[in-house]
Design an enzyme around this catalytic site. Structure first.
Site, PDB file in Angstrom:
ATOM      1  N   LYS A  31      72.925  18.642  -2.244  1.00 30.07           N
ATOM      2  CA  LYS A  31      72.809  18.775  -0.644  1.00 30.07           C
ATOM      3  C   LYS A  31      72.419  20.472  -0.368  1.00 30.07           C
ATOM      4  CE  LYS A  31      75.247  17.948   3.502  1.00 30.07           C
ATOM      5  NZ  LYS A  31      76.828  17.465   4.130  1.00 30.07           N
ATOM      6  N   SER A  74      75.927  13.685   7.544  1.00 29.55           N
ATOM      7  CA  SER A  74      74.779  14.836   7.292  1.00 29.55           C
ATOM      8  C   SER A  74      74.318  14.620   5.663  1.00 29.55           C
ATOM      9  CB  SER A  74      75.489  16.051   7.496  1.00 29.55           C
ATOM     10  OG  SER A  74      76.435  16.517   6.647  1.00 29.55           O
ATOM     11  N   SER A  96      80.729  12.880   6.347  1.00 31.02           N
ATOM     12  CA  SER A  96      79.322  13.220   5.762  1.00 31.02           C
ATOM     13  C   SER A  96      78.824  12.736   4.439  1.00 31.02           C
ATOM     14  CB  SER A  96      79.037  14.675   6.001  1.00 31.02           C
ATOM     15  OG  SER A  96      78.577  14.747   7.176  1.00 31.02           O
TER      16      SER A  96
HETATM   17  N1  GLN Z   1      79.050  13.586  11.562  1.00 36.44           N
HETATM   18  C1  GLN Z   1      80.244  14.400  11.648  1.00 36.44           C
HETATM   19  C2  GLN Z   1      79.797  15.551  12.547  1.00 36.44           C
HETATM   20  O1  GLN Z   1      78.907  15.652  13.134  1.00 36.44           O
HETATM   21  C3  GLN Z   1      80.598  14.773  10.282  1.00 36.44           C
HETATM   22  C4  GLN Z   1      79.831  15.800   9.701  1.00 36.44           C
HETATM   23  C5  GLN Z   1      80.150  15.954   8.311  1.00 36.44           C
HETATM   24  O2  GLN Z   1      81.069  15.625   7.753  1.00 36.44           O
HETATM   25  N2  GLN Z   1      79.620  17.343   7.815  1.00 36.44           N
HETATM   26  O3  GLN Z   1      80.633  16.644  12.592  1.00 36.44           O
END
Ligand code: GLN
Length: 462
Positions: free
Chosen positions: A74, A149, A173
């Site tokens: 990532k 994400s 994410s």
């Molecule tokens: N989708 C969640 C957010 O927008 C989690 C994001 C993540 O785990 N980095 O904060």
């Protein structure tokens, strides 16, 4: 090919690391244009790493478990000498000056890095549509999002563009994209894996973890990256060997209207997902006692997260000022330089969270929002603790819906945020959670990842 299978094949000289890497590079060439999984492919480095592996094997060394394993990383995890942009414009030219702890460990273990994967900017989002470099498509259905994400990492594994990958999980994410793409994803216990070299989003919630094709592969990767690191004071060395799983808990609130969201709406579980969970419960009941449990504060988890997370985000994002890191927009004076650099370099969703976070931390509001959210966080953690006095592992959905269409939720942040109602509680409590390709999620007590792997394998093969 799984990590396990590659290991066997390398040992028996059935295949070379070079052949394997080339097959992945070919697949990337074929599919990356359409899917936008990788922001950058490290073709030459990957081939060089593969050559070294093949030479070591030729010289008689016995391959380690991760030798030659082509991984996707990532874009918020630092690899020395490579750009790490967190899919943001403001870090578009930022070259990492050191390896993240996990990268250093994987390099030593002989893994190969194929490239850096697309993500929501600074890991904020649930669909990978918040990338400054265009959305990633779900390899199983290109009109749909891969989740986020870590959408690029999950799509890489699901689409055959990497054998396995690393993602990060602050509120879901790793797990939500794993569910959307039909692969395995682990959010380790907070502190199990060093965050050194992870571009911080919300430091009390962030964890790096594996995305893989099988539970066994996720376990292999987790074991390779975990452990105490002196560069991350929140990391710990704990290995739990006791393994006794008798009871699996089903939180009743997760399956009843209004049980998981105080916002109303958006929390009714899609019938398809309900059906999957029902089938898994049936299977688990052959081997384990199934118990209904209660996690009554779950419905405040999302609200709690959307106070604590932006508060930490607003602090962590302050360093991107155009002076110390990344892209600078020159202006007449320092304040203007900050404004112009941040204004043009930081996307709208990240900006929304900086504003929210700054607000909840401001004088006069701190107690009403941030301090209160911390108390709710404590209650949620306590609740898990008491639940784990009754059961060994908890079964839950990962996401309330199957993957949605690209564009479907991007203009409605609250609906987007509701994608994480089942994943956020584990981050708030710091407990580990494993998502399976079916979309089922298993949650265990702190540092008891082994229980997740055990039950996960039972569901996978049992
Ligand atoms: N989708 C969640 C957010 O927008 C989690 C994001 C993540 O785990 N980095 O904060």
């Amino acid at each position: 090919m799984t990590i396990k299978a590659l290991h066997e094949a390398l040992k028996n000289k059935k295949v070379s690391a070079r052949e394997v890497v080339i097959s992945y590079l070919d697949k990337i060439k074929e599919k990356n244009g359409e899917l936008n999984v990788y922001l950058e492919v490290f073709e030459n480095d990957a081939l060089k790493q593969a050559k070294e592996i093949d030479e070591r094997i030729a010289s008689g060394e016995t391959p380690g478990e991760l030798w030659g394993v082509p991984l996707a990383i990532k874009d918020n995890i630092l690899i020395r000498g490579k750009i790490a942009s967190a899919a943001s414009k403001i870090l578009g030219n930022y070259v990492a000056s050191y390896d993240a702890c996990v990268v250093e460990k994987l390099k030593k273990a002989g893994a190969i890095f194929l490239g850096r994967t697309n993500m929501d900017e600074f890991a904020m989002g649930s669909s990978t549509e918040n990338s400054a470099y265009g959305p990633t498509k779900n390899p199983r259905e290109a009109s749909r999002v891969p989740g986020g994400s870590s959408g690029g990492s999950a799509a890489a594994v699901a689409g055959g563009l990497a054998m396995a990958a690393l993602g990060s999980d602050t509120g879901g994410s790793i797990r939500q994209p794993a569910a959307f793409c039909g692969v395995v994803g682990l959010k380790p216990t907070y502190g199990a894996v060093s965050r050194y070299g992870l571009i911080a989003m919300a430091s009390s919630l962030d964890q790096i973890g594996p995305i893989a094709q099988t539970v066994e592969d996720a376990e292999i990767l987790f074991k390779a990256i975990r452990g105490k690191d002196e560069m991350d004071s929140t990391s710990l060395e704990i290995r739990n060997s006791k393994l006794e799983i008798k009871k699996i808990g089903i939180p009743k609130e997760y399956f009843s209207a209004g049980g998981v969201s105080a916002f109303g709406g958006g929390d009714s579980l899609d019938p398809q997902i309900q059906k999957t969970i029902d089938e898994i419960v049936k299977k688990l009941s052959q081997n384990y006692e199934i118990r209904e449990i209660s996690l009554p504060h779950t419905k405040y988890a999302l609200a709690c997260y959307y106070v604590i997370m932006p508060a930490e985000v607003s602090s962590n994002m302050a360093r991107y000022d155009g002076i110390r890191y990344g892209v600078r927009q020159d202006a007449e004076n320092l304040a203007e330089t900050y404004k112009k650099s941040r204004g043009s370099g930081i996307g709208l969703e990240v900006r929304r969270r900086i504003l929210l976070g700054t607000y909840v931390l401001s004088a006069g509001y701190y107690d009403a929002y941030y301090a209160r959210a911390q108390k709710v966080r404590c209650l949620i953690a306590e609740e898990f603790k008491s639940a784990f006095e009754e059961v060994d592992v908890i079964l839950a959905p990962t996401a309330p819906t199957p993957p949605f269409k690209i564009g479907e939720k991007i203009n409605d942040p609250l609906t987007m945020y509701l994608s994480d109602i089942y994943t956020i509680p584990a981050n708030l409590a710091g407990v580990p959670a494993l998502t399976l390709p079916s979309g089922a999620q298993l949650v265990a007590p702190h540092f008891e990842e082994k229980k997740l792997f055990e039950v996960g394998k039972f569901i996978e093969h049992g």
